[in-house]
Design an enzyme around this catalytic site. Structure first.
Site, PDB file in Angstrom:
ATOM      1  N   CYS A  74      31.568  26.996  85.879  1.00 38.11           N
ATOM      2  CA  CYS A  74      30.748  28.206  85.980  1.00 38.11           C
ATOM      3  C   CYS A  74      31.709  29.382  85.952  1.00 38.11           C
ATOM      4  O   CYS A  74      32.575  29.498  86.831  1.00 38.11           O
ATOM      5  CB  CYS A  74      29.971  28.167  87.295  1.00 38.11           C
ATOM      6  SG  CYS A  74      29.147  29.710  87.704  1.00 38.11           S
ATOM      7  N   CYS A 180      29.606  32.296  79.685  1.00 41.74           N
ATOM      8  CA  CYS A 180      28.820  31.687  80.761  1.00 41.74           C
ATOM      9  C   CYS A 180      28.502  30.286  80.270  1.00 41.74           C
ATOM     10  O   CYS A 180      28.170  30.107  79.083  1.00 41.74           O
ATOM     11  CB  CYS A 180      27.537  32.480  80.987  1.00 41.74           C
ATOM     12  SG  CYS A 180      26.274  31.607  81.955  1.00 41.74           S
TER      13      CYS A 180
END
Ligand code: DGL
Length: 255
Positions: A74, A180
């Site tokens: 992440c 992302c």
């Protein structure tokens, strides 16, 4: 040699885009993936909230799941919590970051879009990367809510969102940094809107880094059979947890 699992964490199922190239490179390792969807999106949370939550998860990965290494799959968690976690824990922690250096290395003259969460784009860690490799032809696009649309598989809204965000760059953008881990799951729609572009995704580099870090620390597994993948999601109700699990394994299969 060490046959303990490698722990992955993300705010949801997006980290599957990091796990898959890692499995391709290290198929005999075991993996434990934790999706913190009870607390997603991470992109709009404060540094303190992300650090506290990632600390709890890494603690669980280390002490309950006995992981030998942790992967922050992440970008937002990496940007805000990697430094803290590396100071606190002794096991190797590999963290993804937006692949902006790859643009510098491979197509520095191209007009570039960096898509990431607001949290990643505003972070000190990303600022350091951005100013170091800035090609002066880059637009930073904080994509509030985008990871959520992908997480919830809301395809029609996802296309509308991306058309509104990216339409004006059609024919101009050459490079798109997928900053992302959810965004590679929308790669086809982004390509549809922008036309011929080069994607930059940090995941293959993370997979190589994991392999190197395991070797450096004598942690490479000794098995020569395919490893297992376990998945856990933090949603409070069983039904949602089950659905997340099904989607995760479906994506893992076809990504
Ligand atoms: N997948 C995450 C990232 O790479 C976070 C998305 C979110 O929860 O906002 O940044």
């Amino acid at each position: 040699m060490n046959n303990a699992p490698i722990g992955f964490l993300d705010s949801g199922i997006g980290g599957v885009t990091v796990l898959k190239p890692t499995i391709n490179l290290l198929p005999c390792e075991d993996y434990f993936f934790f999706g913190d969807s009870a607390n997603n999106p991470y992109g709009d949370k404060s540094d303190e909230e992300i650090i506290a939550r990632c600390d709890e998860i890494v603690n669980m990965l280390v002490n309950d799941k006995k992981c030998k290494a942790v992967v922050l799959a992440c970008n937002t968690a990496s940007a805000k919590a990697a430094e803290f976690l590396r100071r606190k824990y002794t096991l190797p922690i590999v963290a993804i970051e937006p692949a902006y250096k790859m643009v510098h290395d491979l197509n520095p003259d191209g007009f570039t879009l960096v898509m990431a969460t607001r949290g990643t784009i505003e972070s000190e860690k990303f600022h350091r990367l951005y100013y170091k490799y800035n090609n002066n032809k880059t637009v930073l696009l904080p994509c509030a809510g985008l990871a959520d649309l992908i997480e919830q598989n809301r395809q029609a809204e996802l296309r509308d969102y991306l058309e509104n965000l990216l339409g004006e760059y059609k024919g101009r953008a050459e490079n798109v940094v997928l900053g992302c881990t959810h965004y590679p799951l929308a790669r086809d729609i982004i390509k549809d809107i922008l036309g011929e572009i080069k994607f930059f995704d940090g995941a293959p580099g993370v997979a190589k880094r994991i392999k190197a870090v395991l070797a450096e620390n004598s942690l490479t597994g000794s098995s020569d059979e395919s490893g297992v993948v376990e998945f856990e999601d933090s949603s409070p109700d069983e039904n949602t947890r089950q659905k997340k699990k099904e989607r995760f394994f479906e994506l893992l299969e076809k990504y």
